[in-house]
Design a protein around this motif. Structure first.
Motif, PDB file in Angstrom:
ATOM      1  N   VAL A 174       0.853  -1.201   0.000  1.00 22.67           N
ATOM      2  CA  VAL A 174       0.000   0.000   0.000  1.00 22.67           C
ATOM      3  C   VAL A 174       0.881   1.240   0.000  1.00 22.67           C
ATOM      4  N   PRO A 175       0.384   2.356  -0.533  1.00 20.46           N
ATOM      5  CA  PRO A 175       1.114   3.618  -0.428  1.00 20.46           C
ATOM      6  C   PRO A 175       0.895   4.226   0.954  1.00 20.46           C
ATOM      7  N   VAL A 176       1.938   4.781   1.541  1.00 29.06           N
ATOM      8  CA  VAL A 176       1.833   5.417   2.852  1.00 29.06           C
ATOM      9  C   VAL A 176       2.582   6.742   2.830  1.00 29.06           C
ATOM     10  N   ALA A 177       2.127   7.658   3.692  1.00 25.33           N
ATOM     11  CA  ALA A 177       2.766   8.978   3.779  1.00 25.33           C
ATOM     12  C   ALA A 177       2.473   9.564   5.145  1.00 25.33           C
ATOM     13  N   ALA A 178       3.215  10.590   5.495  1.00 26.99           N
ATOM     14  CA  ALA A 178       2.975  11.299   6.744  1.00 26.99           C
ATOM     15  C   ALA A 178       1.663  12.071   6.645  1.00 26.99           C
ATOM     16  N   PRO A 179       0.858  12.119   7.705  1.00 31.07           N
ATOM     17  CA  PRO A 179      -0.430  12.836   7.656  1.00 31.07           C
ATOM     18  C   PRO A 179      -0.287  14.291   7.231  1.00 31.07           C
ATOM     19  N   ALA A 180       0.793  14.955   7.686  1.00 28.43           N
ATOM     20  CA  ALA A 180       0.981  16.363   7.339  1.00 28.43           C
ATOM     21  C   ALA A 180       1.188  16.533   5.839  1.00 28.43           C
ATOM     22  N   LEU A 181       1.938  15.610   5.224  1.00 30.10           N
ATOM     23  CA  LEU A 181       2.158  15.682   3.776  1.00 30.10           C
ATOM     24  C   LEU A 181       0.853  15.434   3.022  1.00 30.10           C
ATOM     25  N   VAL A 234      12.829   3.149   4.389  1.00 26.41           N
ATOM     26  CA  VAL A 234      11.773   3.730   3.551  1.00 26.41           C
ATOM     27  C   VAL A 234      10.647   4.265   4.430  1.00 26.41           C
ATOM     28  N   ALA A 235      10.228   3.452   5.408  1.00 23.53           N
ATOM     29  CA  ALA A 235       9.139   3.864   6.299  1.00 23.53           C
ATOM     30  C   ALA A 235       9.525   5.110   7.088  1.00 23.53           C
ATOM     31  N   GLN A 236      10.768   5.150   7.581  1.00 18.13           N
ATOM     32  CA  GLN A 236      11.196   6.312   8.356  1.00 18.13           C
ATOM     33  C   GLN A 236      11.257   7.562   7.496  1.00 18.13           C
ATOM     34  N   ALA A 237      11.680   7.394   6.237  1.00 12.82           N
ATOM     35  CA  ALA A 237      11.697   8.533   5.318  1.00 12.82           C
ATOM     36  C   ALA A 237      10.285   9.045   5.077  1.00 12.82           C
ATOM     37  N   ALA A 238       9.322   8.136   4.974  1.00 14.26           N
ATOM     38  CA  ALA A 238       7.927   8.552   4.801  1.00 14.26           C
ATOM     39  C   ALA A 238       7.421   9.269   6.045  1.00 14.26           C
ATOM     40  N   VAL A 239       7.751   8.764   7.223  1.00 14.31           N
ATOM     41  CA  VAL A 239       7.354   9.432   8.474  1.00 14.31           C
ATOM     42  C   VAL A 239       7.921  10.845   8.518  1.00 14.31           C
ATOM     43  N   ALA A 240       9.137  11.015   8.020  1.00 16.82           N
ATOM     44  CA  ALA A 240       9.777  12.337   8.027  1.00 16.82           C
ATOM     45  C   ALA A 240       9.211  13.274   6.974  1.00 16.82           C
ATOM     46  N   GLY A 241       8.299  12.781   6.120  1.00 16.26           N
ATOM     47  CA  GLY A 241       7.677  13.641   5.122  1.00 16.26           C
ATOM     48  C   GLY A 241       8.479  13.821   3.855  1.00 16.26           C
ATOM     49  N   LEU A 242       9.412  12.872   3.576  1.00 22.96           N
ATOM     50  CA  LEU A 242      10.258  13.012   2.391  1.00 22.96           C
ATOM     51  C   LEU A 242       9.556  12.603   1.102  1.00 22.96           C
ATOM     52  N   GLY A 243       8.389  11.991   1.218  1.00 22.11           N
ATOM     53  CA  GLY A 243       7.660  11.565   0.038  1.00 22.11           C
ATOM     54  C   GLY A 243       6.658  10.488   0.398  1.00 22.11           C
ATOM     55  N   VAL A 244       6.178   9.799  -0.633  1.00 21.42           N
ATOM     56  CA  VAL A 244       5.207   8.727  -0.458  1.00 21.42           C
ATOM     57  C   VAL A 244       5.922   7.399  -0.698  1.00 21.42           C
ATOM     58  N   ALA A 245       5.688   6.430   0.176  1.00 22.45           N
ATOM     59  CA  ALA A 245       6.331   5.121   0.051  1.00 22.45           C
ATOM     60  C   ALA A 245       5.313   4.074  -0.349  1.00 22.45           C
ATOM     61  N   ILE A 246       5.787   3.043  -1.022  1.00 28.56           N
ATOM     62  CA  ILE A 246       4.960   1.872  -1.306  1.00 28.56           C
ATOM     63  C   ILE A 246       5.574   0.720  -0.521  1.00 28.56           C
ATOM     64  N   VAL A 247       4.854   0.179   0.448  1.00 25.28           N
ATOM     65  CA  VAL A 247       5.432  -0.779   1.389  1.00 25.28           C
ATOM     66  C   VAL A 247       4.447  -1.907   1.690  1.00 25.28           C
ATOM     67  N   PRO A 248       4.948  -3.063   2.122  1.00 31.66           N
ATOM     68  CA  PRO A 248       4.063  -4.115   2.610  1.00 31.66           C
ATOM     69  C   PRO A 248       3.340  -3.637   3.882  1.00 31.66           C
ATOM     70  N   GLY A 259      -0.541   6.420  13.918  1.00 33.82           N
ATOM     71  CA  GLY A 259      -0.879   7.607  13.141  1.00 33.82           C
ATOM     72  C   GLY A 259       0.324   8.307  12.551  1.00 33.82           C
ATOM     73  N   ALA A 260       1.534   7.742  12.751  1.00 33.23           N
ATOM     74  CA  ALA A 260       2.729   8.347  12.159  1.00 33.23           C
ATOM     75  C   ALA A 260       2.669   8.269  10.635  1.00 33.23           C
ATOM     76  N   LEU A 261       1.967   7.260  10.117  1.00 31.62           N
ATOM     77  CA  LEU A 261       1.744   7.119   8.681  1.00 31.62           C
ATOM     78  C   LEU A 261       0.268   6.853   8.428  1.00 31.62           C
ATOM     79  N   VAL A 262      -0.197   7.280   7.274  1.00 34.70           N
ATOM     80  CA  VAL A 262      -1.566   6.986   6.847  1.00 34.70           C
ATOM     81  C   VAL A 262      -1.512   6.467   5.416  1.00 34.70           C
ATOM     82  N   ILE A 263      -2.577   5.818   5.011  1.00 38.84           N
ATOM     83  CA  ILE A 263      -2.696   5.324   3.633  1.00 38.84           C
ATOM     84  C   ILE A 263      -3.577   6.307   2.869  1.00 38.84           C
TER      85      ILE A 263
END
Length: 304
Positions: A174-181, A234-248, A259-263
């Motif tokens: 699934v794609p995941v990203a930081a809520p703020a992003l 990758v997950a930590q980079a997404a939490v930091a708001g560096l972009g959107v990740a695609i992860v298991p 709530g550190a990441l959302v889909i």
């Protein structure tokens, strides 16, 4: 023990000579090797001279107080280091049988190991207190014949020559990203994600392309983003708001719960690949392998 050649059988140098040679080769110094082995410099020098005599070749070039490996010495040092490491691992494995079922050398995928497997291991150790597990990390398949691992966790297709495989589970990405992003960029539709850096995992180069194609979107920007070696990064980079990740999904359960990441676009994709426990045929009957296999397959029941 000496390194004397005995007619009629293969001569194997003494362990003390091999240890002295390996230490000297690693340090590039007889003196530092002697300090490590708690020997005199003269004792190390004699061991290596005897080894060279038995082999009939020079292992070191000696220039004043400095030594350097000859080409033959460099090749021999690599083989000796590997052999001594294998002997050490075999000794530890043998000693582990004093506690019961023994020692299991397990190669794991780093993020799967830390995020999914290790949190569940207390149940295994409670059921099998006589088994000790040593972990190493492997990102790609390897050759059991040249590695100390007894078993491995493998992601991919059920293909590993000379080994048995047991399917553990499939995978939903699934794609995941930081809520703020998500809020700032207004990420609501699949096409919206293409405006952001797409965070990459180096061993899954087609992950984004596969997901985009499933959404009917062009994959041209699938590789446009920073690349990381492990899913944890990758997950930590997404939490930091560096972009959107695609992860298991199973590897970011904690971040999703907190709530550190959302889909932003909940359109999971499942592929034909999966997670497998794999081990060589020669080790199929080892008590530690059998115990871990039965426990892990049972733990994953219903997750396929």
């Amino acid at each position: 023990m000496t390194s004397e050649i005995v007619p009629g059988r293969l001569s194997v140098p003494s362990l003390s000579a091999l240890a002295a040679f390996e230490a000297a080769a690693r340090h590039g110094s007889f003196t530092r090797a002697a300090e490590e082995l708690n020997l005199t410099q003269g004792a190390v020098s004699r061991q290596i001279a005897l080894l060279e005599q038995n082999l009939g070749l020079k292992l070191f070039e000696r220039v004043k107080k400095r030594v350097s490996l000859t080409p033959a010495g460099g090749a021999y040092a690599a083989e000796v280091r590997d052999g001594l490491s294998r002997l050490a691992a075999a000794t530890l494995s043998a000693m582990a049988f004093r506690g019961g079922a023994g020692l299991l050398h397990l190669a794991i995928l780093p993020t799967f190991g830390t995020r999914w497997l290790i949190p569940r291991l207390p149940r295994f150790t409670e059921a099998h207190p006589g088994v000790t597990i040593n972990f190493s990390t492997k990102l790609v398949p390897f050759d059991f014949a040249h590695d100390a691992a007894d078993a491995a966790i493998h992601f991919g297709l059920p293909v590993w020559p000379g080994a048995r495989l047991h399917r553990l589970m499939g995978e939903e990405v699934v794609p995941v990203a930081a809520p703020a992003l998500v809020a700032r960029a207004g990420l609501k539709e699949a096409a919206d994600l293409l405006r952001q850096p797409l965070l990459q995992q180096s061993t899954r180069p087609r992950a984004w392309a596969n997901w985009l194609e499933q959404q009917g979107l062009p994959p041209e920007r699938a590789l446009m983003g920073p690349r990381f070696e492990q899913f944890a990064m990758v997950a930590q980079a997404a939490v930091a708001g560096l972009g959107v990740a695609i992860v298991p999904r199973i590897l970011v359960e904690e971040e999703l719960r907190s709530g550190a990441l959302v889909i932003p676009v909940d359109r999971p994709v499942r592929g034909s690949e999966g997670y497998y426990l794999v081990y060589p045929e020669a080790k199929a009957s080892l008590p530690a392998v059998v115990a871990f296999r039965d426990w892990l397959v049972g733990e994953c029941e219903g997750m396929n």
